[in-house]
Design a protein around this motif. Structure first.
Motif, PDB file in Angstrom:
ATOM      1  N   ALA A 144      -5.317  -2.778  -3.135  1.00 18.27           N
ATOM      2  CA  ALA A 144      -5.308  -1.589  -3.989  1.00 18.27           C
ATOM      3  C   ALA A 144      -6.526  -0.713  -3.748  1.00 18.27           C
ATOM      4  O   ALA A 144      -6.451   0.516  -3.862  1.00 18.27           O
ATOM      5  CB  ALA A 144      -5.231  -2.009  -5.452  1.00 18.27           C
ATOM      6  N   ALA A 145      -7.665  -1.318  -3.422  1.00 22.46           N
ATOM      7  CA  ALA A 145      -8.889  -0.553  -3.212  1.00 22.46           C
ATOM      8  C   ALA A 145      -8.781   0.371  -2.006  1.00 22.46           C
ATOM      9  O   ALA A 145      -9.564   1.323  -1.884  1.00 22.46           O
ATOM     10  CB  ALA A 145     -10.070  -1.507  -3.034  1.00 22.46           C
TER      11      ALA A 145
ATOM     12  N   ASP B  34      -5.299   7.798 -12.989  1.00 21.51           N
ATOM     13  CA  ASP B  34      -6.530   7.093 -12.648  1.00 21.51           C
ATOM     14  C   ASP B  34      -6.905   6.039 -13.692  1.00 21.51           C
ATOM     15  O   ASP B  34      -7.407   4.963 -13.342  1.00 21.51           O
ATOM     16  CB  ASP B  34      -7.675   8.100 -12.496  1.00 21.51           C
ATOM     17  N   ILE B  35      -6.684   6.345 -14.959  1.00 19.56           N
ATOM     18  CA  ILE B  35      -6.998   5.367 -16.003  1.00 19.56           C
ATOM     19  C   ILE B  35      -6.096   4.135 -15.869  1.00 19.56           C
ATOM     20  O   ILE B  35      -6.565   2.983 -15.942  1.00 19.56           O
ATOM     21  CB  ILE B  35      -6.842   5.995 -17.401  1.00 19.56           C
ATOM     22  N   GLU B  36      -4.807   4.373 -15.670  1.00 20.92           N
ATOM     23  CA  GLU B  36      -3.869   3.259 -15.497  1.00 20.92           C
ATOM     24  C   GLU B  36      -4.192   2.477 -14.229  1.00 20.92           C
ATOM     25  O   GLU B  36      -4.015   1.244 -14.177  1.00 20.92           O
ATOM     26  CB  GLU B  36      -2.444   3.796 -15.457  1.00 20.92           C
ATOM     27  N   PHE B  37      -4.655   3.174 -13.201  1.00 17.47           N
ATOM     28  CA  PHE B  37      -5.031   2.502 -11.952  1.00 17.47           C
ATOM     29  C   PHE B  37      -6.211   1.560 -12.177  1.00 17.47           C
ATOM     30  O   PHE B  37      -6.226   0.433 -11.669  1.00 17.47           O
ATOM     31  CB  PHE B  37      -5.370   3.543 -10.889  1.00 17.47           C
ATOM     32  N   ASP B  38      -7.192   2.002 -12.953  1.00 11.60           N
ATOM     33  CA  ASP B  38      -8.342   1.141 -13.250  1.00 11.60           C
ATOM     34  C   ASP B  38      -7.918  -0.104 -14.024  1.00 11.60           C
ATOM     35  O   ASP B  38      -8.421  -1.209 -13.779  1.00 11.60           O
ATOM     36  CB  ASP B  38      -9.391   1.922 -14.046  1.00 11.60           C
TER      37      ASP B  38
ATOM     38  N   LEU C 135       0.824  -1.204   0.000  1.00 14.64           N
ATOM     39  CA  LEU C 135       0.000   0.000   0.000  1.00 14.64           C
ATOM     40  C   LEU C 135       0.865   1.264   0.000  1.00 14.64           C
ATOM     41  O   LEU C 135       0.541   2.248  -0.685  1.00 14.64           O
ATOM     42  CB  LEU C 135      -0.919  -0.010   1.219  1.00 14.64           C
ATOM     43  N   CYS C 136       1.969   1.251   0.724  1.00 13.25           N
ATOM     44  CA  CYS C 136       2.870   2.413   0.745  1.00 13.25           C
ATOM     45  C   CYS C 136       3.425   2.693  -0.649  1.00 13.25           C
ATOM     46  O   CYS C 136       3.490   3.857  -1.084  1.00 13.25           O
ATOM     47  CB  CYS C 136       4.021   2.171   1.722  1.00 13.25           C
ATOM     48  N   ILE C 137       3.810   1.647  -1.358  1.00 17.91           N
ATOM     49  CA  ILE C 137       4.368   1.827  -2.697  1.00 17.91           C
ATOM     50  C   ILE C 137       3.301   2.300  -3.669  1.00 17.91           C
ATOM     51  O   ILE C 137       3.537   3.199  -4.483  1.00 17.91           O
ATOM     52  CB  ILE C 137       5.011   0.509  -3.181  1.00 17.91           C
ATOM     53  N   LEU C 138       2.097   1.725  -3.583  1.00 16.12           N
ATOM     54  CA  LEU C 138       1.019   2.134  -4.480  1.00 16.12           C
ATOM     55  C   LEU C 138       0.607   3.580  -4.224  1.00 16.12           C
ATOM     56  O   LEU C 138       0.383   4.349  -5.167  1.00 16.12           O
ATOM     57  CB  LEU C 138      -0.174   1.198  -4.318  1.00 16.12           C
ATOM     58  N   ASP C 139       0.494   3.973  -2.966  1.00 15.32           N
ATOM     59  CA  ASP C 139       0.168   5.368  -2.645  1.00 15.32           C
ATOM     60  C   ASP C 139       1.203   6.321  -3.234  1.00 15.32           C
ATOM     61  O   ASP C 139       0.870   7.396  -3.729  1.00 15.32           O
ATOM     62  CB  ASP C 139       0.103   5.561  -1.128  1.00 15.32           C
ATOM     63  N   SER C 140       2.455   5.922  -3.164  1.00 16.37           N
ATOM     64  CA  SER C 140       3.530   6.752  -3.709  1.00 16.37           C
ATOM     65  C   SER C 140       3.360   6.937  -5.213  1.00 16.37           C
ATOM     66  O   SER C 140       3.528   8.032  -5.748  1.00 16.37           O
ATOM     67  CB  SER C 140       4.891   6.114  -3.405  1.00 16.37           C
TER      68      SER C 140
END
Length: 318
Positions: free
Chosen positions: A202-203, A184-188, A163-168
């Motif tokens: 990730a959610a 946001d598109i890449e995140f989806d 989660l720390c890496i994803l938030d970054s």
């Protein structure tokens, strides 16, 4: 004396420098790539001796400017992956990994030492090495794209580390004018490729976290049943690292938060103003949040028991 090498050597003035070949191919190449443009064993050895290129392992050469983690993965026989690749990308990590994460193909078996590309390594007997088996293996660029790295992270690491890496990677606070590494598109798209476990982690991510301490505090508060809003807007154009209820501000401060005297003074003024507005401001260091969480949580709960986060805020003079 006639030499076979001399017979295949083109005009030296036309031969592409070895380092240019390596960089053109993404920072790593094989002996055959150099031979195709006219290099021969002696000229390759000369380029290595001069430091223009580095021999990572037998038949593989790299750009000396590559990150050391990337070169270590190539020496092993794959490409850098997961948490190790996140560090190369410059993403924030909770803890630096004790093992080198390397992506290799399903049928790869000849792995070498990361320090020199020599010897033989048996993965099951090498605690310093974590392999990620993939059809891609060592193919492609030495450093995988951020989205690929995040998928590996979410499927491999403990939830809080991931989660720390994803938030970054998703950080996109409006006032900082910085582009997220993962929009946001890449995140989806990433969400659609994850397992149930990875999706659940990730959610819970946020694009409003600016430090590891903020992510850790937000997630640990959630596990304690306390909802904290990241980067909540406050009076005076200020923002709270985390806001609980209406009045409890949690500040997660790293050691570099006040890089100079002016920054220190501005921070004091901001907190004095917020307290004058009726906010309760609690300051915690990165070390406290990461390594002494029970004490941090106890302090926050003491304030909550007094109901100090639920009262309405007022502006001074109103």
């Amino acid at each position: 004396m006639w030499h076979r090498e001399a017979a295949i050597r083109p005009d030296a003035r036309r031969m592409e420098p070895a380092i240019d070949v390596v960089r053109r191919l993404g920072g790593v190449c094989r002996t055959r790539d150099l031979r195709e443009v006219g290099h021969y064993p002696r000229s390759i050895a000369s380029a290595v001796a001069s430091g223009a290129i580095e021999r990572a392992r037998i038949g593989h050469f790299v750009d000396p400017a590559l990150h050391e983690q990337t070169k270590r993965a190539i020496r092993v026989g794959g490409r850098v992956a997961c948490a190790s690749a996140a560090i190369v990308h410059g993403l924030r990590v909770l803890e630096h990994p004790s093992a080198l994460h390397v992506c290799v193909a399903p049928h790869d078996s000849r792995f070498r030492r990361a320090r020199d590309g020599c010897g033989r390594v048996r993965p099951g007997r090498a605690p310093w090495l974590t392999l990620h088996w993939s059809e891609i293996g060592a193919a492609g660029p030495p450093l995988p794209p951020v989205a690929t790295v995040l998928e590996q992270v979410l499927e491999c690491l403990p939830p809080l580390d991931a989660l720390c890496i994803l938030d970054s990677a998703r950080e996109a606070v409006p006032w900082a004018n910085t582009r997220p590494r993962l929009d946001d598109i890449e995140f989806d798209v990433l969400l659609s490729r994850l397992s149930r476990r990875g999706f659940a982690i990730a959610a819970r991510s946020s694009s409003m976290s600016q430090a590891v301490g903020e992510t850790v505090a937000r997630e640990r508060l959630r596990l304690a049943g306390i909802i904290a809003t990241p980067q909540a807007a406050l009076p005076g154009g200020f923002f709270a690292d985390l806001l609980i209820g209406e009045r409890l501000v949690i500040e997660c401060e790293g050691y570099a938060a006040h890089g100079d005297e002016d920054a220190f003074e501005r921070d004091r003024q901001r907190k004095a103003f917020l307290r004058a507005c009726g906010y309760v401001v609690l300051d915690f260091s990165h070390r406290q949040i990461v390594h002494d969480w029970p004490s941090v949580l106890g302090t926050i709960r003491s304030v909550l028991r007094r109901g100090q986060s639920l009262r309405e805020t007022t502006w001074p003079g109103t």
